[in-house]
Scaffold this active site. Structure first.
Site, PDB file in Angstrom:
ATOM      1  N   HIS A 163       0.817  -1.212   0.000  1.00  0.00           N
ATOM      2  CA  HIS A 163       0.000   0.000   0.000  1.00  0.00           C
ATOM      3  C   HIS A 163       0.851   1.262   0.000  1.00  0.00           C
ATOM      4  O   HIS A 163       0.328   2.350   0.234  1.00  0.00           O
ATOM      5  CB  HIS A 163      -0.903   0.016   1.234  1.00  0.00           C
ATOM      6  CG  HIS A 163      -1.769  -1.190   1.380  1.00  0.00           C
ATOM      7  ND1 HIS A 163      -2.665  -1.573   0.410  1.00  0.00           N
ATOM      8  CD2 HIS A 163      -1.857  -2.124   2.375  1.00  0.00           C
ATOM      9  CE1 HIS A 163      -3.286  -2.680   0.806  1.00  0.00           C
ATOM     10  NE2 HIS A 163      -2.803  -3.039   1.986  1.00  0.00           N
TER      11      HIS A 163
ATOM     12  N   HIS B 292      -7.328  -4.493  -1.082  1.00  0.00           N
ATOM     13  CA  HIS B 292      -6.674  -5.796  -1.239  1.00  0.00           C
ATOM     14  C   HIS B 292      -7.313  -6.589  -2.368  1.00  0.00           C
ATOM     15  O   HIS B 292      -7.040  -7.777  -2.520  1.00  0.00           O
ATOM     16  CB  HIS B 292      -6.769  -6.614   0.049  1.00  0.00           C
ATOM     17  CG  HIS B 292      -6.262  -5.910   1.255  1.00  0.00           C
ATOM     18  ND1 HIS B 292      -7.099  -5.431   2.240  1.00  0.00           N
ATOM     19  CD2 HIS B 292      -5.010  -5.581   1.622  1.00  0.00           C
ATOM     20  CE1 HIS B 292      -6.368  -4.842   3.176  1.00  0.00           C
ATOM     21  NE2 HIS B 292      -5.100  -4.915   2.831  1.00  0.00           N
TER      22      HIS B 292
END
Length: 708
Positions: free
Chosen positions: A419, A581
């Site tokens: 991320h 995700h």
């Protein structure tokens, strides 16, 4: 072949297709497909890509068109002629689009036909958040009478000129009111006459606060809708009272040929000055030309010189007219012949499928895929040694070099890799004191989290802030228990900003996504200001409650270990509400234009956020990994337009990569509804590897944050 009402769209999916059909095809996908195939000579594969439909659907359209008699060898002559004229006008004058009404049998007046066509165009072109300047006239009123749009929000209709004393039904006031009613828009009238007695009276009117506020709304107009008047004796400009005490000869002597919103132009589109200039209250030609979209609806052969002048002057970006007028405009501007290519008979498509060259793996800069996180962290520590350092030699637990101090609440954040720059990029003075890093899309284990708590502790307790995911909750809770045993008081705030992941009544069950950015920033500022652990927790919870995020994925991401996509999405699809995700979104739909995507997100945000006129927000437009800044700024433009339409101002904004999902193609929009406390904390100085806010405060709206 004759086109008729039987061509109307009835099949599933055609309503969505209507949103992208160019105006000149009149929302008829059969005509569009036939034009591309017979006139442009496109293959069925080309047409499928252009129209955004499957090749099988293209084949179905063409077959059905033939079976219905819509097409034999060519498109029906009247419709073909109007399409050719529209195409020629669009290209010759550089228009955004053009809709030409075919010649008919005279059963309907030209005003009625132009009004229906104009309503069709306005329904397609008007978007939520638009401010539309509306002139007056018979054609404009006919548009409003043929129009009904109910699915828009925050549209404002502003009367483009002052009022008139005329007794007809198409005065400036009535035209603006009719269009506002048809679009469920806010109406702003100009409560002054269009023509006053002298320049001093005009100045006095414009100095009045109420009228000044109305004109301010007019300057915000991003779209304009107007007719074009000739100077013939039966024209609208004659019957509107403009020449009660001024001779039209004053303008004819200066070679005026037409009028737009009460302003006179010559044959080249240049403004014509005259005795009414200093007495006219309304939109100026310069302001009209500055509007992003300028929709002119006008027809009739007597108006050819006036319409041509408006086109030459750049006052029109979308033109709706009739075929006879369109041909007259082109001929008057030197286009001697308007040709259509000879229609082509159907061609057999090759049945053989070319060999596939699709790759099965994604190229990446890797050494050993199993070492990707540790090698990345090696690079982070080397690149940002001024901001972070490993704790006890562990790369999975990093501490801010200038963060923790005695008597201060420590802030610990963390989550999985993939991320970046979230989470490790937000460690530094004034923000997070330590971060725990897990494997790709995996929670960090309890031990690194505990090490972070110990390193961040200054004796006043430690605040944990992280996203609401099962693995993170389990491991952080375990670390909190271990910290308590080590006499380190802890409090926890879960981020739950993803409004698509659960309904509002289950706000606590939502995922934490890019809105983490705002909660981290505000929690870090509260800790840095020396507030108590309880106060820091309360402020972080408030920031989380007032943060709203929604994301859209266009393409999947690929995992380093497999170098394959972690989910599949169709070539013409997008997924709304996608998690960071790869968690499923709330709906998968056909690809939309950028503004439509933002509208879907902002409509959902507005359904929960209670901000109103005068309020302030902070905005984050975040790339999921591969979406470039060019596209992010296009998204931000529309976000600003929607907020501006509600009179909500942007106090600070960030546009770029802030919470990614490896190389996913997509973006998210986060809105933080500010109050004074949150605004002060958001502008509190911080210095991290990826975010720096100076002592002067957060970056102003429209600027880039200070990043090192």
């Amino acid at each position: 072949m004759a086109l008729s009402k039987k061509n109307a769209m009835t099949k599933p999916g055609q309503a969505e297709l209507a949103d992208v059909i160019p105006l000149r095809y009149a929302d008829d996908p059969y005509v569009w497909a036939c034009w591309l195939y017979y006139e442009d000579g496109r293959t069925q594969g080309d047409i499928a890509e252009i129209m955004g439909i499957s090749r099988a659907t293209v084949n179905s359209y063409l077959a059905e068109a033939r079976s219905r008699g819509i097409v034999s060898i060519s498109i029906e002559p009247a419709r073909l002629s109007s399409l050719v004229v529209a195409q020629e006008l669009k290209q010759h004058f550089g228009l955004t689009d053009c809709l030409v009404v075919p010649d008919d049998d005279g059963s309907r007046t030209l005003i009625d036909r132009l009004g229906a066509a104009g309503a069709q165009a306005v329904a397609k072109l008007l978007k939520s958040g638009d401010t539309v300047a509306v002139a007056w006239g018979r054609t404009v009123l006919s548009i409003a009478e043929n129009l009904h749009v109910s699915n828009l929000q925050d549209v404002t209709v502003v009367q483009a000129t002052g009022g008139t004393r005329a007794g007809f039904a198409y005065t400036p006031e009535l035209c603006a009111a009719a269009l506002a009613k048809a679009t469920n828009a806010q109406l702003i009238n100009i409560t002054a006459p269009a023509i006053v007695s002298n320049a001093q009276v005009k100045s006095a009117f414009l100095d009045e606060p109420v009228i000044a506020e109305q004109f301010q709304a007019l300057t915000r107009a991003n779209k304009a809708l107007f007719g074009i008047s000739s100077l013939r004796p039966n024209s609208t400009i004659h019957t509107s009272g403009f020449f009660e005490d001024v001779s039209i000869q004053d303008y004819l002597a200066r070679n005026a040929v037409g009028v737009i919103a009460g302003r006179f132009i010559d044959a080249h589109g240049h403004p014509v000055s005259g005795p009414l200039d200093d007495r006219t209250i309304g939109i100026s030609l310069d302001r009209l030309r500055d509007s992003n979209m300028r929709i002119a609806v006008a027809g009739g052969f007597d108006k050819v010189p006036a319409i041509l002048a408006a086109l030459r002057g750049g006052y029109v970006s979308v033109l709706i007219t009739d075929a006879a007028t369109g041909r007259g405009i082109l001929h008057a501007d030197g286009v001697a012949q308007i040709h259509s290519k000879p229609a082509q008979r159907l061609r057999q498509e090759p049945s053989a499928v070319p060999p596939s060259h699709n790759r099965t793996h994604i190229k990446k800069f890797l050494n050993n895929p199993d070492d990707v996180v540790d090698e990345m962290l090696d690079g982070v520590i080397k690149a940002h040694a001024a901001h972070v350092a490993p704790i006890n030699g562990s790369k999975r637990a990093l501490v801010a070099r200038h963060g923790p101090r005695a008597g201060k609440v420590g802030l610990v954040i963390g989550g999985g890799s993939g991320h970046e720059p979230c989470f490790l990029g937000y460690v530094g003075k004034g923000l997070a004191d330590a971060v725990a890093i897990g494997n790709v899309f995996s929670s960090p284990p309890p031990v690194p989290i505990l090490e972070c708590a110990k390193a961040a502790s200054g004796g006043a307790g430690v605040l944990f802030v992280y996203g609401n995911y099962v693995g993170d909750v389990m491991n952080f809770e375990m670390a909190a228990e271990l910290a308590q045993e080590a006499n380190i008081p802890t409090r926890t705030v879960l981020t739950t900003d993803d409004i698509s992941s659960s309904p509002v009544e289950d706000r606590d069950g939502r995922r934490g996504v890019a809105g983490n950015f705002f909660v981290f920033k505000i929690a870090g500022a509260a800790c840095d200001r020396g507030l108590s652990l309880e106060e820091c927790e309360a402020i972080a919870r408030k920031a989380n409650r007032r943060t709203y995020t929604m994301g859209v994925a266009l393409e999947p991401c690929s995992l380093p270990q497999t170098r394959r996509h972690n989910f599949e999405i169709g070539p013409d699809e997008m997924e709304i509400g996608m998690g960071i995700h790869g968690e499923r979104g709330v709906i998968r739909e056909k690809m939309m234009q950028a503004d439509e995507i933002v509208d879907r997100i902002m409509d959902r945000v507005f359904s929960e956020m209670t901000a109103g006129p005068g309020d302030q927000v902070a905005v984050l437009v975040n790339s999921f990994g591969s979406t470039p800044l060019m596209e992010l700024y296009i998204l931000f433009k529309r976000v600003e337009e929607r907020l501006s339409a509600k009179r909500i101002s942007i106090a600070a904004n960030w546009v770029g990569h802030y919470c990614t999902s490896l190389d996913m193609n997509g973006a998210s929009i986060s809105i933080l509804h500010l109050d004074q406390e949150l605004s002060d904390l958001l502008s509190h100085p911080c210095d991290t590897a990826f975010l720096r806010v100076t002592a002067k405060g957060a970056p102003p709206a429209g600027s880039l944050p200070a990043v090192q």
